[in-house]
Enzyme design. Structure first.
Site, PDB file in Angstrom:
ATOM      1  N   CYS A 248       5.285  -7.597   7.505  1.00  0.00           N
ATOM      2  CA  CYS A 248       6.228  -7.129   8.518  1.00  0.00           C
ATOM      3  C   CYS A 248       6.398  -8.231   9.555  1.00  0.00           C
ATOM      4  O   CYS A 248       5.462  -8.983   9.819  1.00  0.00           O
ATOM      5  CB  CYS A 248       5.660  -5.871   9.192  1.00  0.00           C
ATOM      6  SG  CYS A 248       6.783  -5.119  10.391  1.00  0.00           S
TER       7      CYS A 248
ATOM      8  N   CYS B 273      -2.618   1.857   7.744  1.00  0.00           N
ATOM      9  CA  CYS B 273      -1.870   1.045   6.800  1.00  0.00           C
ATOM     10  C   CYS B 273      -1.984  -0.437   7.069  1.00  0.00           C
ATOM     11  O   CYS B 273      -2.038  -0.883   8.190  1.00  0.00           O
ATOM     12  CB  CYS B 273      -0.418   1.473   6.817  1.00  0.00           C
ATOM     13  SG  CYS B 273      -0.049   2.290   5.300  1.00  0.00           S
TER      14      CYS B 273
ATOM     15  N   CYS C 293      -0.863  -3.024  15.101  1.00  0.00           N
ATOM     16  CA  CYS C 293      -0.646  -2.782  13.678  1.00  0.00           C
ATOM     17  C   CYS C 293      -1.159  -3.905  12.789  1.00  0.00           C
ATOM     18  O   CYS C 293      -0.864  -5.086  13.014  1.00  0.00           O
ATOM     19  CB  CYS C 293       0.850  -2.568  13.455  1.00  0.00           C
ATOM     20  SG  CYS C 293       1.246  -2.097  11.781  1.00  0.00           S
TER      21      CYS C 293
ATOM     22  N   LEU D 227       7.284   4.927  19.693  1.00  0.00           N
ATOM     23  CA  LEU D 227       7.562   4.626  21.101  1.00  0.00           C
ATOM     24  C   LEU D 227       6.344   3.935  21.735  1.00  0.00           C
ATOM     25  O   LEU D 227       6.451   2.843  22.268  1.00  0.00           O
ATOM     26  CB  LEU D 227       7.924   5.913  21.836  1.00  0.00           C
ATOM     27  CG  LEU D 227       8.553   5.772  23.210  1.00  0.00           C
ATOM     28  CD1 LEU D 227       9.821   4.946  23.157  1.00  0.00           C
ATOM     29  CD2 LEU D 227       8.852   7.145  23.811  1.00  0.00           C
ATOM     30  N   HIS D 228       5.222   4.577  21.682  1.00  0.00           N
ATOM     31  CA  HIS D 228       3.923   4.037  22.129  1.00  0.00           C
ATOM     32  C   HIS D 228       3.800   3.750  23.626  1.00  0.00           C
ATOM     33  O   HIS D 228       2.686   3.550  24.122  1.00  0.00           O
ATOM     34  CB  HIS D 228       3.517   2.786  21.338  1.00  0.00           C
ATOM     35  CG  HIS D 228       3.400   3.009  19.851  1.00  0.00           C
ATOM     36  ND1 HIS D 228       2.920   4.172  19.292  1.00  0.00           N
ATOM     37  CD2 HIS D 228       3.725   2.215  18.791  1.00  0.00           C
ATOM     38  CE1 HIS D 228       2.935   4.069  17.982  1.00  0.00           C
ATOM     39  NE2 HIS D 228       3.430   2.904  17.648  1.00  0.00           N
TER      40      HIS D 228
ATOM     41  N   CYS E 292       3.098   8.324   1.389  1.00  0.00           N
ATOM     42  CA  CYS E 292       3.520   7.381   2.428  1.00  0.00           C
ATOM     43  C   CYS E 292       3.738   6.040   1.736  1.00  0.00           C
ATOM     44  O   CYS E 292       2.856   5.537   1.048  1.00  0.00           O
ATOM     45  CB  CYS E 292       2.414   7.260   3.479  1.00  0.00           C
ATOM     46  SG  CYS E 292       2.737   5.962   4.693  1.00  0.00           S
TER      47      CYS E 292
ATOM     48  N   GLY F 250       5.657  -2.481   6.714  1.00  0.00           N
ATOM     49  CA  GLY F 250       7.050  -2.925   6.841  1.00  0.00           C
ATOM     50  C   GLY F 250       7.854  -2.105   7.827  1.00  0.00           C
ATOM     51  O   GLY F 250       7.441  -1.033   8.268  1.00  0.00           O
TER      52      GLY F 250
ATOM     53  N   GLU G  11       0.815  -1.218   0.000  1.00  0.00           N
ATOM     54  CA  GLU G  11       0.000   0.000   0.000  1.00  0.00           C
ATOM     55  C   GLU G  11       0.850   1.271   0.000  1.00  0.00           C
ATOM     56  O   GLU G  11       1.935   1.299   0.572  1.00  0.00           O
ATOM     57  CB  GLU G  11      -0.865   0.037   1.269  1.00  0.00           C
ATOM     58  CG  GLU G  11      -1.919  -1.037   1.303  1.00  0.00           C
ATOM     59  CD  GLU G  11      -2.657  -1.081   2.633  1.00  0.00           C
ATOM     60  OE1 GLU G  11      -2.886  -0.024   3.246  1.00  0.00           O
ATOM     61  OE2 GLU G  11      -3.009  -2.197   3.049  1.00  0.00           O
TER      62      GLU G  11
ATOM     63  N   ASN H 173      -6.024   3.969  15.189  1.00  0.00           N
ATOM     64  CA  ASN H 173      -6.952   3.474  14.176  1.00  0.00           C
ATOM     65  C   ASN H 173      -7.354   2.078  14.593  1.00  0.00           C
ATOM     66  O   ASN H 173      -6.485   1.237  14.830  1.00  0.00           O
ATOM     67  CB  ASN H 173      -6.247   3.386  12.812  1.00  0.00           C
ATOM     68  CG  ASN H 173      -6.154   4.723  12.131  1.00  0.00           C
ATOM     69  OD1 ASN H 173      -7.143   5.422  11.971  1.00  0.00           O
ATOM     70  ND2 ASN H 173      -4.948   5.089  11.741  1.00  0.00           N
TER      71      ASN H 173
ATOM     72  N   SER I 231      10.181   6.079   9.632  1.00  0.00           N
ATOM     73  CA  SER I 231       9.624   5.658  10.920  1.00  0.00           C
ATOM     74  C   SER I 231      10.082   4.248  11.267  1.00  0.00           C
ATOM     75  O   SER I 231      10.017   3.335  10.443  1.00  0.00           O
ATOM     76  CB  SER I 231       8.091   5.711  10.829  1.00  0.00           C
ATOM     77  OG  SER I 231       7.507   5.345  12.051  1.00  0.00           O
TER      78      SER I 231
ATOM     79  N   CYS J 203       3.907  -5.931  16.157  1.00  0.00           N
ATOM     80  CA  CYS J 203       3.289  -4.946  17.055  1.00  0.00           C
ATOM     81  C   CYS J 203       1.787  -5.209  17.185  1.00  0.00           C
ATOM     82  O   CYS J 203       1.102  -5.445  16.185  1.00  0.00           O
ATOM     83  CB  CYS J 203       3.526  -3.527  16.552  1.00  0.00           C
ATOM     84  SG  CYS J 203       5.277  -3.127  16.405  1.00  0.00           S
TER      85      CYS J 203
END
Ligand code: SAH
Length: 343
Positions: free
Chosen positions: A110, A329, A117, A213-214, A103, A157, A90, A288, A189, A114
């Site tokens: 990936c 994404c 994600c 970081l989150h 983007c 990714g 994407e 999201n 990123s 996470c």
């Protein structure tokens, strides 16, 4: 096979030399590649025999638009590209006041795992080549019919898990003979691969490094991001401080706000303490929602922002673009995979 789209001008000249061709032919070819010509056959100023040699010895793939969704609200467009081997990735086209941004994805899938994600749900399939990354920028811009001023490596990714190809992409996109996009207009990123952050620092590129970081505490961060289990937040911050010391570039810390997970006051306080003495800024991202995930958007974004600001931290809240399309994404690709599995 030689990958025509991943070569810089010098490499192309050297390759043409091995074919017994003068360097101006390499320049002509490079220009065709930059223009996004659909096939080698159409490189009309190259002799027919040379085109045939290139066709037989080189990879020249063009991605196809498998799906495109345009937001009726803000013109954000999401592209699902089908690559030559059938894999899908994407890219997103966003229009901001400061210019158009693309983007892009850096891998098919990936492997970082996470929890928030969608890109990681099916694992990593393969790395993208430099050419495939440039193509996302090139063909998105061609389809949108406008100039690109900024690029963010925030799609599917982990860019630093595909280090060599990403570095080559950065060179190609930055070259005056190429798309000539300034490093200061590029953001990369990462989920925080410390050794690769240390390695990237050595190149002293003027791009913006964003670190996802989150969470400021190991317990929460390791829960959300398996990458943290081996290294921990303290070691990551050491790499970030070193990155700033070596490059002089402030780091942007991404922080997706998740209800009851990372949005407590004590976490804002800890985050502020973590960033003390390291110039950087925090970008709060409204989560999201991903269908397959139990995580829910935080209701405390404004309070969290205030709390951080109270400690003197620079904070922005990411504006949501493309609310009416699959904006986060990885979700468009997931749907495509699910659909083809059902068939
Ligand atoms: N692998 C890189 C880049 C891809 S993700 C990285 O981890 O940074 C780009 C950003 O979107 C990251 O900050 C990522 O954590 C964030 N992100 C992923 N899923 C999200 C979601 N559901 N809501 C909000 N942000 C998300």
């Amino acid at each position: 096979m030689t990958d025509l789209k991943s070569m810089n001008p010098e490499e192309m000249a050297a390759f043409f030399q091995t074919l017994g061709e003068p360097s101006f032919r390499a320049k002509q070819c490079f220009r065709w590649v930059q223009g996004g010509i659909p096939s080698i056959e159409e490189m009309s100023n190259l002799p027919k025999a040379l085109r045939e040699t290139l066709r037989r010895n080189c990879i020249y793939d063009v991605p196809e638009i498998a799906r495109k969704q345009v937001s009726a609200l803000d013109g954000t467009a999401k592209y699902l590209w089908r690559l030559a081997d059938g894999n899908c990735i994407e890219s997103v086209w966003m229009q901001y006041q400061h210019g158009n941004t693309v983007c892009i994805s850096s891998q098919v899938g990936c492997r970082m795992g996470c929890a928030l994600c969608a890109s990681t749900l099916g694992g990593k399939v393969r790395d993208l080549t430099a050419g495939e990354m440039v193509d996302q920028v090139r063909y998105t811009a061609l389809d949108a019919g406008a100039e690109v001023s900024n690029i963010v490596l925030m799609g599917i990714g982990e860019p630093l898990d595909n280090f060599e190809h990403v570095l080559r992409f950065l060179e190609l996109i930055n070259r005056p003979e190429g798309m000539h996009i300034g490093m200061r207009h590029i953001s990369l990123s990462t989920c925080g691969l410390t050794e690769q952050i240390d390695k990237l620092a050595q190149y002293k590129l003027q791009l913006t490094l964003s670190v996802s970081l989150h969470a400021p505490d190991d317990e929460t961060r390791s829960r959300l991001m398996p990458v943290n289990r081996g290294v921990g937040v303290a070691r990551l911050m050491e790499s970030c401080r070193n990155y700033f010391a070596v490059t002089g570039r402030r780091i942007s810390y991404e922080y997706a706000m998740i209800d009851e997970v990372n949005d407590h006051d004590w976490q804002a306080d800890l985050l502020a303490r973590l960033l003390k003495g390291t110039p950087g800024h925090v970008n709060l991202i409204p989560l999201n929602e991903v269908e397959e995930s139990p995580l829910v958007p935080s209701r405390r974004v404004a309070q969290f922002q205030k709390r951080l600001e109270g400690h003197g931290v620079t904070v922005t809240v990411r504006r949501k673009l493309g609310r009416d399309i699959d904006a986060s994404c990885g979700q468009l690709r997931r749907r495509e995979i699910e659909q083809s599995e059902r068939q």
